[in-house]
Design a protein around this motif. Structure first.
Motif, PDB file in Angstrom:
ATOM      1  N   SER A 164       0.807  -1.221   0.000  1.00  0.00           N
ATOM      2  CA  SER A 164       0.000   0.000   0.000  1.00  0.00           C
ATOM      3  C   SER A 164       0.840   1.271   0.000  1.00  0.00           C
ATOM      4  CB  SER A 164      -0.923   0.020   1.220  1.00  0.00           C
ATOM      5  OG  SER A 164      -0.189   0.258   2.413  1.00  0.00           O
ATOM      6  N   ILE A 165       2.132   1.120   0.290  1.00  0.00           N
ATOM      7  CA  ILE A 165       3.018   2.291   0.342  1.00  0.00           C
ATOM      8  C   ILE A 165       3.322   2.763  -1.072  1.00  0.00           C
ATOM      9  CG2 ILE A 165       5.254   3.166   1.090  1.00  0.00           C
ATOM     10  CD1 ILE A 165       5.251   1.046   3.271  1.00  0.00           C
ATOM     11  N   ALA A 166       2.988   4.006  -1.343  1.00  0.00           N
ATOM     12  CA  ALA A 166       3.206   4.566  -2.693  1.00  0.00           C
ATOM     13  C   ALA A 166       4.633   5.091  -2.809  1.00  0.00           C
ATOM     14  CB  ALA A 166       2.211   5.681  -2.959  1.00  0.00           C
ATOM     15  N   ARG A 167       5.399   4.510  -3.731  1.00  0.00           N
ATOM     16  CA  ARG A 167       6.771   4.953  -3.969  1.00  0.00           C
ATOM     17  C   ARG A 167       7.021   4.991  -5.465  1.00  0.00           C
ATOM     18  NH1 ARG A 167      10.904   3.205   0.751  1.00  0.00           N
ATOM     19  NH2 ARG A 167       9.417   2.964   2.453  1.00  0.00           N
ATOM     20  N   ILE A 168       7.835   5.943  -5.869  1.00  0.00           N
ATOM     21  CA  ILE A 168       8.174   6.054  -7.293  1.00  0.00           C
ATOM     22  C   ILE A 168       8.984   4.828  -7.723  1.00  0.00           C
ATOM     23  CG2 ILE A 168       9.439   7.390  -9.020  1.00  0.00           C
ATOM     24  CD1 ILE A 168       8.828   9.883  -7.386  1.00  0.00           C
ATOM     25  N   VAL A 169       9.929   4.446  -6.880  1.00  0.00           N
ATOM     26  CA  VAL A 169      10.747   3.261  -7.133  1.00  0.00           C
ATOM     27  C   VAL A 169      10.529   2.291  -5.982  1.00  0.00           C
ATOM     28  CG1 VAL A 169      13.080   2.363  -7.460  1.00  0.00           C
ATOM     29  CG2 VAL A 169      12.473   4.624  -8.367  1.00  0.00           C
ATOM     30  N   GLN A 170      10.190   1.061  -6.304  1.00  0.00           N
ATOM     31  CA  GLN A 170       9.974   0.078  -5.251  1.00  0.00           C
ATOM     32  C   GLN A 170      11.284  -0.195  -4.514  1.00  0.00           C
ATOM     33  OE1 GLN A 170       8.098  -3.130  -7.495  1.00  0.00           O
ATOM     34  NE2 GLN A 170       6.187  -2.734  -6.416  1.00  0.00           N
ATOM     35  N   PRO A 171      11.242  -0.196  -3.185  1.00  0.00           N
ATOM     36  CA  PRO A 171      12.476  -0.356  -2.406  1.00  0.00           C
ATOM     37  C   PRO A 171      12.978  -1.794  -2.386  1.00  0.00           C
ATOM     38  CG  PRO A 171      10.598  -0.278  -0.948  1.00  0.00           C
ATOM     39  CD  PRO A 171      10.061  -0.004  -2.333  1.00  0.00           C
ATOM     40  N   ARG A 172      14.252  -1.949  -2.142  1.00  0.00           N
ATOM     41  CA  ARG A 172      14.845  -3.268  -1.892  1.00  0.00           C
ATOM     42  C   ARG A 172      14.493  -3.635  -0.466  1.00  0.00           C
ATOM     43  NH1 ARG A 172      16.605  -7.940  -2.147  1.00  0.00           N
ATOM     44  NH2 ARG A 172      18.743  -8.567  -2.502  1.00  0.00           N
ATOM     45  N   ILE A 173      13.953  -4.837  -0.258  1.00  0.00           N
ATOM     46  CA  ILE A 173      13.521  -5.266   1.065  1.00  0.00           C
ATOM     47  C   ILE A 173      14.611  -6.105   1.741  1.00  0.00           C
ATOM     48  CG2 ILE A 173      11.872  -6.716   2.320  1.00  0.00           C
ATOM     49  CD1 ILE A 173       9.756  -5.919   0.320  1.00  0.00           C
ATOM     50  N   TYR A 174      14.834  -5.813   3.018  1.00  0.00           N
ATOM     51  CA  TYR A 174      15.739  -6.607   3.843  1.00  0.00           C
ATOM     52  C   TYR A 174      14.944  -7.178   5.010  1.00  0.00           C
ATOM     53  CZ  TYR A 174      19.411  -4.228   1.241  1.00  0.00           C
ATOM     54  OH  TYR A 174      20.210  -3.751   0.238  1.00  0.00           O
ATOM     55  N   LEU A 175      14.995  -8.493   5.184  1.00  0.00           N
ATOM     56  CA  LEU A 175      14.279  -9.152   6.265  1.00  0.00           C
ATOM     57  C   LEU A 175      15.251  -9.500   7.385  1.00  0.00           C
ATOM     58  CD1 LEU A 175      12.090 -11.643   4.176  1.00  0.00           C
ATOM     59  CD2 LEU A 175      11.520  -9.322   4.904  1.00  0.00           C
ATOM     60  N   VAL A 176      14.918  -9.087   8.605  1.00  0.00           N
ATOM     61  CA  VAL A 176      15.769  -9.346   9.764  1.00  0.00           C
ATOM     62  C   VAL A 176      14.994 -10.239  10.737  1.00  0.00           C
ATOM     63  CG1 VAL A 176      17.114  -8.335  11.640  1.00  0.00           C
ATOM     64  CG2 VAL A 176      16.875  -7.096   9.480  1.00  0.00           C
ATOM     65  N   PHE A 177      15.558 -11.394  11.066  1.00  0.00           N
ATOM     66  CA  PHE A 177      14.897 -12.349  11.951  1.00  0.00           C
ATOM     67  C   PHE A 177      15.657 -12.473  13.270  1.00  0.00           C
ATOM     68  CE2 PHE A 177      13.653 -13.593   7.684  1.00  0.00           C
ATOM     69  CZ  PHE A 177      12.297 -13.867   7.828  1.00  0.00           C
ATOM     70  N   ASP A 178      14.903 -12.561  14.348  1.00  0.00           N
ATOM     71  CA  ASP A 178      15.462 -12.789  15.679  1.00  0.00           C
ATOM     72  C   ASP A 178      16.209 -14.122  15.683  1.00  0.00           C
ATOM     73  OD1 ASP A 178      15.885 -13.383  18.389  1.00  0.00           O
ATOM     74  OD2 ASP A 178      13.990 -12.479  19.011  1.00  0.00           O
ATOM     75  N   LYS A 179      17.457 -14.109  16.097  1.00  0.00           N
ATOM     76  CA  LYS A 179      18.279 -15.324  16.078  1.00  0.00           C
ATOM     77  C   LYS A 179      17.737 -16.415  17.003  1.00  0.00           C
ATOM     78  CE  LYS A 179      21.535 -13.706  19.618  1.00  0.00           C
ATOM     79  NZ  LYS A 179      22.957 -13.336  19.887  1.00  0.00           N
ATOM     80  N   ASN A 180      16.932 -16.025  17.992  1.00  0.00           N
ATOM     81  CA  ASN A 180      16.362 -16.999  18.927  1.00  0.00           C
ATOM     82  C   ASN A 180      14.982 -17.493  18.491  1.00  0.00           C
ATOM     83  OD1 ASN A 180      18.526 -17.016  20.892  1.00  0.00           O
ATOM     84  ND2 ASN A 180      17.896 -14.937  21.412  1.00  0.00           N
ATOM     85  N   MET A 181      14.500 -17.024  17.358  1.00  0.00           N
ATOM     86  CA  MET A 181      13.239 -17.498  16.805  1.00  0.00           C
ATOM     87  C   MET A 181      13.370 -18.979  16.444  1.00  0.00           C
ATOM     88  SD  MET A 181      11.315 -16.143  13.334  1.00  0.00           S
ATOM     89  CE  MET A 181      10.910 -14.536  14.021  1.00  0.00           C
ATOM     90  N   SER A 182      12.303 -19.742  16.677  1.00  0.00           N
ATOM     91  CA  SER A 182      12.341 -21.155  16.313  1.00  0.00           C
ATOM     92  C   SER A 182      12.280 -21.306  14.795  1.00  0.00           C
ATOM     93  CB  SER A 182      11.164 -21.913  16.943  1.00  0.00           C
ATOM     94  OG  SER A 182       9.943 -21.550  16.317  1.00  0.00           O
ATOM     95  N   TYR A 183      12.819 -22.411  14.320  1.00  0.00           N
ATOM     96  CA  TYR A 183      12.779 -22.676  12.888  1.00  0.00           C
ATOM     97  C   TYR A 183      11.339 -22.780  12.397  1.00  0.00           C
ATOM     98  CZ  TYR A 183      13.235 -25.239   8.517  1.00  0.00           C
ATOM     99  OH  TYR A 183      13.109 -25.638   7.210  1.00  0.00           O
ATOM    100  N   GLU A 184      10.445 -23.335  13.210  1.00  0.00           N
ATOM    101  CA  GLU A 184       9.041 -23.423  12.800  1.00  0.00           C
ATOM    102  C   GLU A 184       8.437 -22.033  12.593  1.00  0.00           C
ATOM    103  OE1 GLU A 184       5.285 -26.074  13.593  1.00  0.00           O
ATOM    104  OE2 GLU A 184       5.949 -25.173  15.481  1.00  0.00           O
ATOM    105  N   GLU A 185       8.680 -21.119  13.529  1.00  0.00           N
ATOM    106  CA  GLU A 185       8.137 -19.766  13.385  1.00  0.00           C
ATOM    107  C   GLU A 185       8.733 -19.078  12.154  1.00  0.00           C
ATOM    108  OE1 GLU A 185       7.507 -15.617  15.942  1.00  0.00           O
ATOM    109  OE2 GLU A 185       8.688 -17.274  16.805  1.00  0.00           O
ATOM    110  N   TYR A 186       9.997 -19.353  11.887  1.00  0.00           N
ATOM    111  CA  TYR A 186      10.654 -18.795  10.705  1.00  0.00           C
ATOM    112  C   TYR A 186       9.969 -19.265   9.422  1.00  0.00           C
ATOM    113  CZ  TYR A 186      14.208 -18.368   7.031  1.00  0.00           C
ATOM    114  OH  TYR A 186      14.859 -18.098   5.851  1.00  0.00           O
ATOM    115  N   ILE A 187       9.721 -20.575   9.304  1.00  0.00           N
ATOM    116  CA  ILE A 187       9.078 -21.114   8.103  1.00  0.00           C
ATOM    117  C   ILE A 187       7.678 -20.536   7.941  1.00  0.00           C
ATOM    118  CG2 ILE A 187       8.094 -23.204   7.066  1.00  0.00           C
ATOM    119  CD1 ILE A 187      11.090 -22.918   6.630  1.00  0.00           C
ATOM    120  N   GLN A 188       6.925 -20.457   9.025  1.00  0.00           N
ATOM    121  CA  GLN A 188       5.583 -19.895   8.959  1.00  0.00           C
ATOM    122  C   GLN A 188       5.610 -18.428   8.520  1.00  0.00           C
ATOM    123  OE1 GLN A 188       4.290 -20.812  12.938  1.00  0.00           O
ATOM    124  NE2 GLN A 188       3.604 -22.870  12.395  1.00  0.00           N
ATOM    125  N   THR A 189       6.611 -17.698   8.989  1.00  0.00           N
ATOM    126  CA  THR A 189       6.757 -16.291   8.593  1.00  0.00           C
ATOM    127  C   THR A 189       7.157 -16.187   7.131  1.00  0.00           C
ATOM    128  OG1 THR A 189       7.404 -15.680  10.843  1.00  0.00           O
ATOM    129  CG2 THR A 189       7.948 -14.117   9.092  1.00  0.00           C
TER     130      THR A 189
END
Length: 209
Positions: A164-189
């Motif tokens: 929904s964010i209006a931008r002239i150029v679509q931004p490059r996305i960087y995903l940062v995950f909590d290192k203590n997150m479980s692998y299951e929660e990571y896959i679901q995300t």
């Protein structure tokens, strides 16, 4: 269903010992069938109060598709370094390299009652935080709120918010995950945000911090 049965038989009876891998669960199938594949198993182990990881890749063939069967209880801080080692080995292969071979994470579709697969061949992982970026999205362990730059968003509303964010150029996305997150929660995300893979024709780079 055939792959699910084979995987369970392997982890239960490999080398005559009982071996268990608890797969992550989701309610959707991304990829239902992978041909010409090699299985790689990443087991959950404990020693005293410590959680350990054990990798079994003896049946892997470089030129095939790789399916990583990873125990859902493992934290990302243990899983991702092992995944990075496997990626490096396959990417650096010259003699038997197959440009069409993909890498997949396996999980169980709790609705379809089948084994399913999530591709991650093009993902590049970094241990640490991004130095900067057009759009940084942070996921915390067991938290329904996601930080998009400086804005808190409900996880279930994340994809629609970003689009929904209006931008002239679509931004490059960087995903940062909590290192203590479980692998299951990571896959679901990852399944939840898979549309970002085509947001600007680039798979988001991922950071574990």
């Amino acid at each position: 269903m055939k792959y699910f049965s084979l995987a369970i038989l392997f982890v239960l009876f490999s080398c005559g010992n009982k071996e268990d891998i608890l797969l992550p669960k989701s309610d959707v199938t991304i990829v239902s069938d992978v041909r010409d594949h090699s299985p790689i198993y990443i087991f959950f182990r404990t020693k005293g109060k410590d959680t350990l990881v054990e990798v079994n890749r003896k049946n892997s063939i470089i030129s095939t598709n790789w399916i990583l069967n990873i125990d859902k209880r493992l934290p990302l801080r243990l899983v991702i370094p092992e995944v990075m080692k496997l990626q490096k080995k396959k990417r650096n292969e010259v003699a038997h390299k197959n440009e069409l071979a993909e890498n997949y994470y396996s999980y169980a579709d709790s609705i379809g009652k089948n084994m399913a697969f999530l591709p991650f061949t093009k993902v590049f992982y970094t241990i640490g935080e991004p130095a900067g970026g057009d759009m940084i999205i942070r996921f915390k362990k067991r938290n329904d709120l996601v930080l998009v730059d400086d804005e808190e968003i409900q996880k279930k509303e994340l994809v629609s918010y970003v689009y929904s964010i209006a931008r002239i150029v679509q931004p490059r996305i960087y995903l940062v995950f909590d290192k203590n997150m479980s692998y299951e929660e990571y896959i679901q995300t990852k399944i939840l945000v898979r549309k970002f893979d085509t947001y600007n024709d680039e798979v988001p780079e991922e950071f574990i911090y």
